[in-house]
Design a protein around this motif. Structure first.
Motif, PDB file in Angstrom:
ATOM      1  N   ILE A  87      36.742  34.303  49.441  1.00 20.46           N
ATOM      2  CA  ILE A  87      37.909  34.982  48.884  1.00 20.46           C
ATOM      3  C   ILE A  87      38.790  33.974  48.148  1.00 20.46           C
ATOM      4  O   ILE A  87      39.124  32.917  48.678  1.00 20.46           O
ATOM      5  N   ILE A  88      39.178  34.328  46.914  1.00 20.69           N
ATOM      6  CA  ILE A  88      40.082  33.504  46.117  1.00 20.69           C
ATOM      7  C   ILE A  88      41.514  33.976  46.304  1.00 20.69           C
ATOM      8  O   ILE A  88      42.413  33.184  46.541  1.00 20.69           O
ATOM      9  N   LEU A  89      41.730  35.282  46.172  1.00 23.63           N
ATOM     10  CA  LEU A  89      43.074  35.866  46.238  1.00 23.63           C
ATOM     11  C   LEU A  89      42.977  37.209  46.935  1.00 23.63           C
ATOM     12  O   LEU A  89      42.142  38.037  46.574  1.00 23.63           O
ATOM     13  N   ASN A  90      43.825  37.427  47.932  1.00 24.25           N
ATOM     14  CA  ASN A  90      43.794  38.633  48.750  1.00 24.25           C
ATOM     15  C   ASN A  90      45.219  39.145  48.902  1.00 24.25           C
ATOM     16  O   ASN A  90      46.105  38.377  49.267  1.00 24.25           O
ATOM     17  N   LEU A 120      42.209  24.096  44.131  1.00 27.65           N
ATOM     18  CA  LEU A 120      41.907  25.498  44.442  1.00 27.65           C
ATOM     19  C   LEU A 120      40.402  25.753  44.428  1.00 27.65           C
ATOM     20  O   LEU A 120      39.883  26.481  45.264  1.00 27.65           O
ATOM     21  N   PHE A 121      39.687  25.153  43.491  1.00 27.86           N
ATOM     22  CA  PHE A 121      38.248  25.345  43.358  1.00 27.86           C
ATOM     23  C   PHE A 121      37.556  24.041  43.741  1.00 27.86           C
ATOM     24  O   PHE A 121      37.653  23.054  43.043  1.00 27.86           O
ATOM     25  N   ASP A 124      31.505  22.722  43.087  1.00 22.81           N
ATOM     26  CA  ASP A 124      30.947  23.564  42.032  1.00 22.81           C
ATOM     27  C   ASP A 124      31.393  25.020  42.152  1.00 22.81           C
ATOM     28  O   ASP A 124      30.791  25.911  41.572  1.00 22.81           O
ATOM     29  N   ASN A 125      32.466  25.273  42.897  1.00 22.13           N
ATOM     30  CA  ASN A 125      32.940  26.648  43.059  1.00 22.13           C
ATOM     31  C   ASN A 125      33.282  27.308  41.726  1.00 22.13           C
ATOM     32  O   ASN A 125      33.042  28.493  41.550  1.00 22.13           O
ATOM     33  N   LEU A 126      33.847  26.537  40.796  1.00 19.80           N
ATOM     34  CA  LEU A 126      34.191  27.137  39.509  1.00 19.80           C
ATOM     35  C   LEU A 126      32.940  27.635  38.793  1.00 19.80           C
ATOM     36  O   LEU A 126      32.952  28.702  38.195  1.00 19.80           O
TER      37      LEU A 126
END
Length: 159
Positions: A87-90, A120-121, A124-126
């Protein structure tokens, strides 16, 4: 004259060395959007610089009748990494019932909010986000009926 020439050469060499070793300025901007038969997300952004990383959720619109009298709603942006949801933004909104009269629900917030951080990332999440960014909105109406809408988002590098 020879001394001046050496000084000029020295200044040029120092300038070239510092220019080549200076950390490159990182500025990347990605936009994202998506649409299905029920919901649309527009104006989403991911901004990555040397100093910060920011995720802006954009705007939610319903393609038809928007759920009204919502008692509880949850929106989330997420991606899959190694088969696991990240989850990035909830955002969660819950309406408390009142003791007087009939409780009134609300509509779902249209602005999806934002989040930023130095890291934030991770790793390699981006790259994973660009390949598998998803959006979900779910909730419960005042009458107890549940709803859930999911959307795969298209991410494009704009700068």
């Amino acid at each position: 004259m020879r001394k001046k020439f050496r000084i000029i050469v020295f200044v040029i060499v120092v300038f070239l060395i510092t220019s080549c070793t200076k950390q490159q300025e990182k500025n990347e901007i990605y936009s994202f959007s998506g649409k299905n038969e029920t919901v649309t997300i527009n104006n989403g952004l991911i901004i990555v610089t040397n100093d910060s990383e920011k995720f802006i959720g954009g705007d939610l619109t319903f393609n038809g009748e928007e759920p009204s009298d919502v008692k509880y709603s949850a929106t989330k942006f997420f991606f899959y990494k190694d088969g696991v949801e990240n989850i990035i933004l909830n955002n969660i909104v819950s309406i408390e019932t009142t003791t007087k009269g009939t409780p009134k629900g609300t509509n779902i917030q249209q602005d999806m909010g934002s989040i930023s951080s130095k890291d934030l990332f991770y790793g390699d999440n981006l790259e994973q986000i660009k390949k598998s960014l998803n959006f979900s909105v779910s909730g419960i109406l005042m009458n107890g009926e549940k709803f859930e809408y999911n959307l795969v988002l298209d991410v494009k590098k704009t700068y």
